[in-house]
Design an enzyme around this catalytic site. Structure first.
Site, PDB file in Angstrom:
ATOM      1  N   TYR A  44       0.855  -1.203   0.000  1.00  0.00           N
ATOM      2  CA  TYR A  44       0.000   0.000   0.000  1.00  0.00           C
ATOM      3  C   TYR A  44       0.882   1.242   0.000  1.00  0.00           C
ATOM      4  CZ  TYR A  44      -5.011  -0.667   0.319  1.00  0.00           C
ATOM      5  OH  TYR A  44      -6.318  -0.888   0.010  1.00  0.00           O
ATOM      6  N   GLU A  46      -0.574   4.915  -0.545  1.00  0.00           N
ATOM      7  CA  GLU A  46      -1.328   6.142  -0.822  1.00  0.00           C
ATOM      8  C   GLU A  46      -0.430   7.369  -0.683  1.00  0.00           C
ATOM      9  OE1 GLU A  46      -2.855   3.760   1.090  1.00  0.00           O
ATOM     10  OE2 GLU A  46      -5.046   3.997   0.980  1.00  0.00           O
ATOM     11  N   ASP A 189      -6.212  13.668 -25.277  1.00  0.00           N
ATOM     12  CA  ASP A 189      -6.285  12.268 -24.836  1.00  0.00           C
ATOM     13  C   ASP A 189      -5.711  11.443 -25.975  1.00  0.00           C
ATOM     14  OD1 ASP A 189      -6.909   9.660 -24.303  1.00  0.00           O
ATOM     15  OD2 ASP A 189      -8.966  10.046 -23.653  1.00  0.00           O
ATOM     16  N   THR A 215      -3.905   6.153 -21.984  1.00  0.00           N
ATOM     17  CA  THR A 215      -3.793   4.807 -21.430  1.00  0.00           C
ATOM     18  C   THR A 215      -2.419   4.292 -21.833  1.00  0.00           C
ATOM     19  OG1 THR A 215      -4.903   4.007 -23.413  1.00  0.00           O
ATOM     20  CG2 THR A 215      -6.232   4.168 -21.414  1.00  0.00           C
ATOM     21  N   LYS A 218      -2.457   0.493 -25.120  1.00  0.00           N
ATOM     22  CA  LYS A 218      -2.887   0.407 -26.532  1.00  0.00           C
ATOM     23  C   LYS A 218      -1.633   0.385 -27.406  1.00  0.00           C
ATOM     24  CE  LYS A 218      -7.474   2.307 -25.656  1.00  0.00           C
ATOM     25  NZ  LYS A 218      -7.583   3.105 -24.424  1.00  0.00           N
ATOM     26  N   ARG A 224      -2.326  -2.543 -18.709  1.00  0.00           N
ATOM     27  CA  ARG A 224      -3.490  -1.683 -18.511  1.00  0.00           C
ATOM     28  C   ARG A 224      -3.143  -0.636 -17.469  1.00  0.00           C
ATOM     29  NH1 ARG A 224      -7.811  -2.802 -21.091  1.00  0.00           N
ATOM     30  NH2 ARG A 224      -7.271  -4.538 -22.417  1.00  0.00           N
TER      31      ARG A 224
HETATM   32  N1  DSN Z   1     -12.242   0.910 -24.775  1.00  0.00           N
HETATM   33  C1  DSN Z   1     -11.357   1.825 -25.434  1.00  0.00           C
HETATM   34  C2  DSN Z   1     -11.335   1.567 -26.896  1.00  0.00           C
HETATM   35  O1  DSN Z   1     -11.548   0.439 -27.284  1.00  0.00           O
HETATM   36  O2  DSN Z   1     -11.081   2.461 -27.674  1.00  0.00           O
HETATM   37  C3  DSN Z   1     -11.673   3.229 -25.147  1.00  0.00           C
HETATM   38  O3  DSN Z   1     -11.899   3.387 -23.784  1.00  0.00           O
END
Ligand code: DSN
Length: 437
Positions: A44, A46, A189, A215, A218, A224
């Protein structure tokens, strides 16, 4: 053996033998998997490095500082927050940092390829804030003139420059001119395209926006997770931006950070510095361009949005199911100006990040497109009923009908055979075998 591991093995088999073409998915490296599965999950912590609520965080501090430094160097930013659990919490924290409840936020409409958190109905971004959406024009590209008119009319506190189903490059200079003219914060974003930006095949927003969110799982090919990055321009507009973002993350939204995730993000950022990552990003874009051309459309990034209207009405779901039965994973997607339904739309969204991680190149995309075209022939005539009340039963019957389709089964066998040449990074070694699972 726990039932869970048997199921993981089953999923590994699915990932190995199929073609993963959801453009927001990818395959991480063995090292990312190792960090993600490490004992760092036990701790932990925080707070932020040097300012934790619990003891015993000396090493965790070093990991988090290292991850933030890597992110700042890679993206050319001034501060990097690596604790957001995923993209939506990152966007919520970024919004909370710069807006008060009730402020106007503007984002690309979901039906034009935007994201839930950029002001879509039912999302926090329209429940707690006054959301105004802008759209793409008839050509499928962002209509910057209408964005400008809407911004002048609604005087937003925040404008989102971000997409999830948009096959073209973004013009951050145009966004910045509009945001600056109305005094709005501008957040890019870049979740879908962060790997492409690092790889130099998409323009970077760093000199034009105040904040960047992304994120990490991707095109960036990490675990993730997500990051919030503050630019030089952001600090000039608001010298308190860093502390506002910190407060939004904790205590605003989150508790203890996922330290195993932070470490895995750091590993993926290390990997993104390598020359091989630049080659990867370039290949992703080359592959998408070929795939798009073969399917009769255009892509300037990693993603292809295919309108199926020439084959029939509302065929997106049917295509997704048929492709799945043929071993090809994509998702149904609305197309700009969709006349069908957001649940059963007229298009599919597909992309090349994962296939490129397996080593596939342009010639392979021609083969993949040929399979997709063969699959799409099998859904001809399966148009979505125009009468709403008939849709429920129709959709229920689609799977029953397509699962028996012999042509789809034949394509699946061909796809499975093809995938044998392309190992998945991480998977073989992680499961302790060079053999197929
Ligand atoms: N779920 C993501 C996507 O597939 O683009 C976006 O949050």
């Amino acid at each position: 053996m726990s039932k869970v591991f048997a199921l993981i093995k089953k999923e590994a088999h699915r990932q190995i033998t199929g073609l993963e073409m959801i453009p927001s998915e990818n395959y991480v490296s063995e090292d990312v998997l190792k960090a993600l599965g490490s004992i760092l999950t036990n701790k932990y912590s925080e707070g932020f490095p040097g300012r934790r609520y619990y003891g015993g965080n000396e090493v965790i501090d070093e990991i988090e500082v290292y991850a933030s430094e890597l992110a700042n160097t890679l993206f050319g930013t001034k501060a990097a927050f690596v604790q957001p659990y995923s993209g939506s919490p990152a966007n919520m924290a970024a919004t909370m940092a710069v807006c008060n409840p009730g402020d106007v936020v503007m984002g690309l409409a979901l039906t034009s390829g935007g994201h839930l958190t950029h002001g879509a109905n039912l999302s926090f971004s329209s429940i707690f804030y006054k959301a105004v959406n802008y759209n793409v024009g008839k050509d499928g590209k962002i209509d910057y003139d209408s964005l400008e008119r809407l911004a002048k009319q609604h005087q937003p506190k925040l404008i989102w420059a971000g997409t999830t189903a948009y096959p073209y490059k973004l013009d951050y200079e145009k966004y910045a001119a509009i945001a600056d003219a109305v005094g709005a914060y501008l957040i890019a974003d870049i979740s879908h395209i962060s790997g492409l930006i690092v790889g130099g095949v998409h323009p970077t927003p760093v000199n034009h926006v105040h904040i960047i969110t992304t994120t990490t799982h991707k095109t960036l090919r990490g675990p993730r997770g997500a990051m919030i990055l503050v630019t030089e321009k952001g600090l000039q507009k608001d010298p308190d931006l860093k502390s506002k973002i910190e407060r939004a993350i904790i205590p605003g939204l989150q508790g203890g950070p996922h330290n195993h995730q932070t470490a895995a993000i750091a590993v993926s950022l290390e990997e993104a510095f390598k020359p091989s990552f630049k080659k990867y990003a370039l290949q992703v874009v080359k592959n998408a361009a070929v795939l798009a051309k073969e399917l009769g459309t255009i892509s300037e990034n990693h993603l292809v949005l295919k309108d199926l209207s020439e084959l029939g009405f509302g065929l997106g779901y049917q295509a997704q199911v048929a492709l799945e039965y043929a071993g090809i994973t994509v998702n149904k997607n609305t197309i700009p100006g969709d006349k069908a339904s957001p649940f059963y739309p007229s298009g599919i969204r597909l992309g090349t990040p994962a296939l490129t991680s397996r080593g596939m190149k342009e010639a392979d995309m021609i083969k993949v497109a040929a399979w997709i075209k063969r699959v799409l022939q099998e859904i001809k005539g399966l148009d979505l009923p125009t009468e709403q009340e008939k849709r429920k039963d129709f959709i229920k019957d689609i799977k029953k009908l397509l699962v028996k389709n012999k042509n789809l089964q034949k394509i699946k066998a061909e796809v499975e055979d093809f995938t044998k040449k392309y190992p998945i990074p991480g998977l073989y070694k992680h499961y302790g075998t060079k053999n197929r699972l």
